[in-house]
Design a protein around this motif. Structure first.
Motif, PDB file in Angstrom:
ATOM      1  N   ALA A  53      49.212 -24.833 -38.582  1.00  0.00           N
ATOM      2  CA  ALA A  53      50.091 -25.935 -38.962  1.00  0.00           C
ATOM      3  C   ALA A  53      49.455 -27.276 -38.612  1.00  0.00           C
ATOM      4  CB  ALA A  53      51.445 -25.785 -38.267  1.00  0.00           C
ATOM      5  N   ARG A  55      56.554 -24.053 -42.304  1.00  0.00           N
ATOM      6  CA  ARG A  55      56.166 -23.106 -43.363  1.00  0.00           C
ATOM      7  C   ARG A  55      56.646 -23.541 -44.745  1.00  0.00           C
ATOM      8  NH1 ARG A  55      53.880 -18.163 -43.745  1.00  0.00           N
ATOM      9  NH2 ARG A  55      54.527 -16.801 -45.456  1.00  0.00           N
ATOM     10  N   GLU A  83      55.749 -26.216 -37.237  1.00  0.00           N
ATOM     11  CA  GLU A  83      55.753 -24.916 -37.917  1.00  0.00           C
ATOM     12  C   GLU A  83      56.981 -24.818 -38.813  1.00  0.00           C
ATOM     13  OE1 GLU A  83      54.177 -21.212 -38.964  1.00  0.00           O
ATOM     14  OE2 GLU A  83      53.320 -22.936 -37.931  1.00  0.00           O
ATOM     15  N   ILE A 141      48.779 -21.449 -44.787  1.00  0.00           N
ATOM     16  CA  ILE A 141      50.207 -21.217 -44.563  1.00  0.00           C
ATOM     17  C   ILE A 141      50.630 -19.808 -44.947  1.00  0.00           C
ATOM     18  CG2 ILE A 141      52.533 -22.026 -45.111  1.00  0.00           C
ATOM     19  CD1 ILE A 141      50.799 -23.925 -43.388  1.00  0.00           C
TER      20      ILE A 141
END
Length: 273
Positions: A8, A66, A64, A93
């Protein structure tokens, strides 16, 4: 607060470096006065990618969160990433590069656009597979909203219905109409598993609308259908329209929606135009 991971953080560093190397003119934005930010501003990248500024800031900070593949593709386009860079952020990712099959941009035939215009003063519009409004005539724009004047990412019937306050004024039976539209969207999404367009629109709706967050778990499924709608207009008051939905033979995902009213109401719409 979401925790950071090496992947990330790497994504955040890459996004920031690519943002800083771009100038507003590179992406069609005005330079403006007294710019202190090197390259683009974060909110400008978020606008280009049709995501919130807060969400984009989280990405640059390496949190984080996503992002979906569709969001990564939107960022790739906004930041002018090349094919290798786009593939790299997908691998960071999602652990794999994106599929090379891409949705083809929706276009309308000139004959269909002309037909929609000729239907005035009967309102008419055409929607695409994700309910983007691809064409509308003067009557439809007068009664709903001026679709061409809206930003490209906002020319969507679901987005207008759930995020624009004007929709709640226009649609007399807003809750019933919005719930049914969401049910039709679910039905269509089931036909397109993995379609990034549906995923991206749903993520935006889910983040922006409490009704979508409340109603989606109810799993309501609604087919396309014709029927009646009640609209509210400042000059016309409340009016009732009958509508017919026609799927195009050349592209069944495109729907031509036409409306008719009583002679009296139709005459008042003509005067309005």
């Amino acid at each position: 607060m979401p925790q950071s991971t090496p992947r990330a953080r790497e994504l955040g560093e890459l996004l920031r470096s690519r943002r800083e190397r771009l100038q507003p003119a590179d992406v069609g934005l005005p330079a403006g006065a007294r710019r202190r930010t090197r390259g683009l501003r974060r909110e400008e990248v978020a606008q280009l990618a049709a995501i919130s500024s807060t969400y984009y800031t989280y990405l640059e900070q390496g949190r984080e969160v996503r992002p979906s593949r569709q969001v990564l593709d939107a960022l790739s386009a906004a930041l002018r990433l090349d094919a290798a860079e786009r593939s790299h952020i997908h691998e960071l990712i999602h652990g794999a590069p994106p599929a090379e099959t891409r949705a083809v941009a929706e276009t309308l035939s000139p004959a269909l656009v002309s037909l929609v215009d000729r239907l005035d003063p009967c309102p008419a519009y055409v929607t695409g597979r994700c309910w983007d409004v691809l064409a509308s005539n003067r009557a439809a724009r007068a009664l709903w909203t001026d679709w061409p004047a809206r930003p490209p990412e906002a020319r969507n019937l679901l987005w207008w219905m759930f995020t624009d306050r004007g929709a709640r004024q226009v649609m007399v039976d807003w809750s019933a109409e919005a719930s049914a539209l969401l049910g039709r969207f679910r039905t269509a999404a089931a036909r397109h598993p993995g379609d990034p367009g549906f995923s991206a629109l749903f993520e935006r709706l889910h983040a922006a609308s409490p009704e979508v967050r409340e109603w989606w778990p109810q799993h309501r499924v609604v087919p396309l259908s014709s029927g009646a709608k009640r609209l509210r207009h400042p000059a016309l008051g409340e009016i009732e329209l009958e509508h017919v939905v026609l799927q195009l033979a050349d592209d069944p995902e495109q729907k031509l929606v036409t409306f008719t009213a009583s002679d009296q109401v139709q005459a008042r719409i003509s005067q309005l135009l």
